[in-house]
Design a protein around this motif. Sequence first.
Motif, PDB file in Angstrom:
ATOM      1  N   GLY A  21     -10.423   8.108  17.746  1.00  0.00           N
ATOM      2  CA  GLY A  21      -9.946  10.063  16.869  1.00  0.00           C
ATOM      3  C   GLY A  21     -11.048  10.524  15.874  1.00  0.00           C
ATOM      4  N   LYS A  22     -10.621  11.916  15.567  1.00  0.00           N
ATOM      5  CA  LYS A  22     -11.238  12.261  14.743  1.00  0.00           C
ATOM      6  C   LYS A  22     -11.458  12.035  13.460  1.00  0.00           C
ATOM      7  CE  LYS A  22     -11.450  17.198  12.767  1.00  0.00           C
ATOM      8  NZ  LYS A  22     -10.663  18.670  13.115  1.00  0.00           N
ATOM      9  N   ASN A  23     -12.758  11.735  12.899  1.00  0.00           N
ATOM     10  CA  ASN A  23     -12.968  11.698  11.487  1.00  0.00           C
ATOM     11  C   ASN A  23     -11.833  11.633  10.568  1.00  0.00           C
ATOM     12  OD1 ASN A  23     -13.862  11.031   8.897  1.00  0.00           O
ATOM     13  ND2 ASN A  23     -16.234  11.401   9.816  1.00  0.00           N
ATOM     14  N   ILE A  24     -11.235  11.190   9.425  1.00  0.00           N
ATOM     15  CA  ILE A  24     -10.487  11.409   8.618  1.00  0.00           C
ATOM     16  C   ILE A  24     -10.420  12.293   8.142  1.00  0.00           C
ATOM     17  CG2 ILE A  24     -10.720   9.407   7.672  1.00  0.00           C
ATOM     18  CD1 ILE A  24      -7.764   9.531   6.837  1.00  0.00           C
ATOM     19  N   TYR A  25     -11.767  12.393   7.724  1.00  0.00           N
ATOM     20  CA  TYR A  25     -12.762  13.279   6.310  1.00  0.00           C
ATOM     21  C   TYR A  25     -12.831  14.440   6.211  1.00  0.00           C
ATOM     22  CZ  TYR A  25     -13.308   8.594   4.556  1.00  0.00           C
ATOM     23  OH  TYR A  25     -12.977   7.689   3.562  1.00  0.00           O
ATOM     24  N   ASP A  26     -11.894  14.953   8.277  1.00  0.00           N
ATOM     25  CA  ASP A  26     -12.458  16.258   8.881  1.00  0.00           C
ATOM     26  C   ASP A  26     -11.093  16.558   9.050  1.00  0.00           C
ATOM     27  OD1 ASP A  26     -14.859  16.403   8.518  1.00  0.00           O
ATOM     28  OD2 ASP A  26     -15.542  15.326  10.715  1.00  0.00           O
ATOM     29  N   ALA A  27      -9.720  15.983   8.966  1.00  0.00           N
ATOM     30  CA  ALA A  27      -9.041  16.102   9.465  1.00  0.00           C
ATOM     31  C   ALA A  27      -8.145  16.949   8.321  1.00  0.00           C
ATOM     32  CB  ALA A  27      -8.256  14.765  10.230  1.00  0.00           C
ATOM     33  N   LEU A  80      -4.870   1.339   6.741  1.00  0.00           N
ATOM     34  CA  LEU A  80      -4.053   2.609   6.077  1.00  0.00           C
ATOM     35  C   LEU A  80      -3.621   2.668   4.659  1.00  0.00           C
ATOM     36  CD1 LEU A  80      -1.254   3.565   5.740  1.00  0.00           C
ATOM     37  CD2 LEU A  80      -0.031   1.582   5.286  1.00  0.00           C
ATOM     38  N   GLY A  81      -4.490   2.137   3.768  1.00  0.00           N
ATOM     39  CA  GLY A  81      -4.673   2.049   2.294  1.00  0.00           C
ATOM     40  C   GLY A  81      -6.047   3.223   1.968  1.00  0.00           C
ATOM     41  N   ILE A  82      -6.939   3.216   2.726  1.00  0.00           N
ATOM     42  CA  ILE A  82      -8.082   4.242   2.955  1.00  0.00           C
ATOM     43  C   ILE A  82      -7.097   5.385   3.252  1.00  0.00           C
ATOM     44  CG2 ILE A  82     -10.264   4.901   3.993  1.00  0.00           C
ATOM     45  CD1 ILE A  82     -11.218   1.723   4.089  1.00  0.00           C
ATOM     46  N   ALA A  83      -6.976   5.563   4.359  1.00  0.00           N
ATOM     47  CA  ALA A  83      -6.419   6.887   5.011  1.00  0.00           C
ATOM     48  C   ALA A  83      -5.254   7.993   3.883  1.00  0.00           C
ATOM     49  CB  ALA A  83      -5.672   6.282   6.382  1.00  0.00           C
ATOM     50  N   ALA A  84      -4.189   6.319   3.743  1.00  0.00           N
ATOM     51  CA  ALA A  84      -3.142   6.774   2.651  1.00  0.00           C
ATOM     52  C   ALA A  84      -4.158   7.412   1.508  1.00  0.00           C
ATOM     53  CB  ALA A  84      -1.734   5.632   2.191  1.00  0.00           C
ATOM     54  N   VAL A  88       0.655  -1.626   0.161  1.00  0.00           N
ATOM     55  CA  VAL A  88      -0.075   0.274  -0.388  1.00  0.00           C
ATOM     56  C   VAL A  88       0.765   1.113   0.402  1.00  0.00           C
ATOM     57  CG1 VAL A  88      -1.956   1.198   1.118  1.00  0.00           C
ATOM     58  CG2 VAL A  88      -1.556  -0.934   1.249  1.00  0.00           C
ATOM     59  N   ALA A  89       1.901   1.401   1.280  1.00  0.00           N
ATOM     60  CA  ALA A  89       2.786   2.270   1.082  1.00  0.00           C
ATOM     61  C   ALA A  89       3.348   2.790  -0.141  1.00  0.00           C
ATOM     62  CB  ALA A  89       4.058   2.426   1.916  1.00  0.00           C
ATOM     63  N   GLU A  90       3.859   1.556  -0.893  1.00  0.00           N
ATOM     64  CA  GLU A  90       4.890   2.217  -2.478  1.00  0.00           C
ATOM     65  C   GLU A  90       3.132   2.083  -3.225  1.00  0.00           C
ATOM     66  OE1 GLU A  90       7.026   1.860  -5.908  1.00  0.00           O
ATOM     67  OE2 GLU A  90       4.609   0.644  -5.942  1.00  0.00           O
ATOM     68  N   CYS A  91       2.625   1.883  -3.360  1.00  0.00           N
ATOM     69  CA  CYS A  91       1.586   1.473  -4.230  1.00  0.00           C
ATOM     70  C   CYS A  91       1.402   3.585  -4.481  1.00  0.00           C
ATOM     71  CB  CYS A  91      -0.022   0.954  -4.277  1.00  0.00           C
ATOM     72  SG  CYS A  91       0.426  -0.068  -4.716  1.00  0.00           S
ATOM     73  N   ALA A  92       1.081   4.206  -2.857  1.00  0.00           N
ATOM     74  CA  ALA A  92       0.506   5.270  -2.839  1.00  0.00           C
ATOM     75  C   ALA A  92       1.397   6.495  -2.628  1.00  0.00           C
ATOM     76  CB  ALA A  92       0.107   5.155  -1.171  1.00  0.00           C
ATOM     77  N   GLY A  93       2.645   6.655  -2.693  1.00  0.00           N
ATOM     78  CA  GLY A  93       3.722   7.030  -3.103  1.00  0.00           C
ATOM     79  C   GLY A  93       4.729   7.457  -1.671  1.00  0.00           C
ATOM     80  N   ALA A  94       4.237   6.539  -1.047  1.00  0.00           N
ATOM     81  CA  ALA A  94       5.135   6.989   0.206  1.00  0.00           C
ATOM     82  C   ALA A  94       6.337   7.624   0.230  1.00  0.00           C
ATOM     83  CB  ALA A  94       4.965   5.728   1.230  1.00  0.00           C
ATOM     84  N   ASN A  95       6.893   7.689   1.084  1.00  0.00           N
ATOM     85  CA  ASN A  95       8.725   8.144   1.028  1.00  0.00           C
ATOM     86  C   ASN A  95       8.768   6.589   1.662  1.00  0.00           C
ATOM     87  OD1 ASN A  95       7.330  11.164   1.576  1.00  0.00           O
ATOM     88  ND2 ASN A  95       9.627  11.484   1.912  1.00  0.00           N
ATOM     89  N   GLU A 137      -6.769   8.395   0.893  1.00  0.00           N
ATOM     90  CA  GLU A 137      -7.652   9.755   1.610  1.00  0.00           C
ATOM     91  C   GLU A 137      -6.170  11.125   1.274  1.00  0.00           C
ATOM     92  OE1 GLU A 137     -10.192  12.974   1.910  1.00  0.00           O
ATOM     93  OE2 GLU A 137      -9.950  10.992   1.260  1.00  0.00           O
ATOM     94  N   ILE A 138      -4.461  11.101   1.756  1.00  0.00           N
ATOM     95  CA  ILE A 138      -4.016  12.033   1.598  1.00  0.00           C
ATOM     96  C   ILE A 138      -4.214  12.074   0.329  1.00  0.00           C
ATOM     97  CG2 ILE A 138      -1.399  12.247   2.324  1.00  0.00           C
ATOM     98  CD1 ILE A 138      -1.918  11.062   5.146  1.00  0.00           C
ATOM     99  N   LEU A 139      -3.867  10.942  -0.576  1.00  0.00           N
ATOM    100  CA  LEU A 139      -3.089  10.853  -1.892  1.00  0.00           C
ATOM    101  C   LEU A 139      -4.171  11.504  -2.898  1.00  0.00           C
ATOM    102  CD1 LEU A 139      -1.402  10.380  -4.202  1.00  0.00           C
ATOM    103  CD2 LEU A 139      -2.273   8.074  -4.324  1.00  0.00           C
TER     104      LEU A 139
END
Length: 237
Positions: A173-179, A225-229, A110-117, A231-233
């Motif tokens: 935690g706080k809803n990721i879509y509001d972060a 992680l896939g969903i969160a990463a 997931v990290a590689e596909c999402a372009g993580a460092n 969302e950032i991408l």
Amino acid sequence: MKIQGRNAVLELLKTDKNIDKILLEKNPQGSLNKIFAEARKNNVRVQFVDKRVLDKESEDKRHQGVIAFTTDFKYASLDDILGANGEKGGLIIVCDGIEDVHNLGSIIRVAECAGANGVIIPSNNSASVTEAVIRISAGAAQHMPVVKVNSINRAIDELKKANYWLYALEADGKNIYDADLSGNVALVIGGEDSGVKRLTREKCDFTISLPLKGKVNSLNASVALGIAAYEILRRRL
């Protein structure tokens, strides 16, 4: 180290890592021919063998007709991944006690596909990058820098010094879509049963969570992680 499976070996051949030899099943077809061509182009020694030889070399018999022999996995340093931030910010994945090799392999993929460092793992109470992890990552571990540290919390301190915002991915935690999720982001993923450890969570700047609408109250670590990463991408795109 033995790397088995067609995708894993093909991705290995795209790197500059030292490959001692490749065992290839006789009369290769399809993607095995592609592996042979790549090996010849890279001057890697190939031995054609019967399937029974591959079965003997493979513990789980899931070699798919090919096994590569290479030096042990080389871990990156924290400095290696801190200087690779893009225009809209870097993304680093911090694994706080992921012990299952299937989860770690999927997280790296997931990290590689999402372009993580890069991906950070602790040296204790965690899965390491093994042949199984590389195979499960579908070869992504050959391209994704993985840093092994003695202390996750000290690594978090270094990330903060490098202007990273730390987000613990937890259920309350706080809803990721509001972060916010802008700038340099480090996502902290907890272990399969315990989640993010208390001291680690206290060091994080924010705690975010994914909305759950079903009767099950948690997601697999790599799925979350896939969903969160992504969302950032999505926001960066």
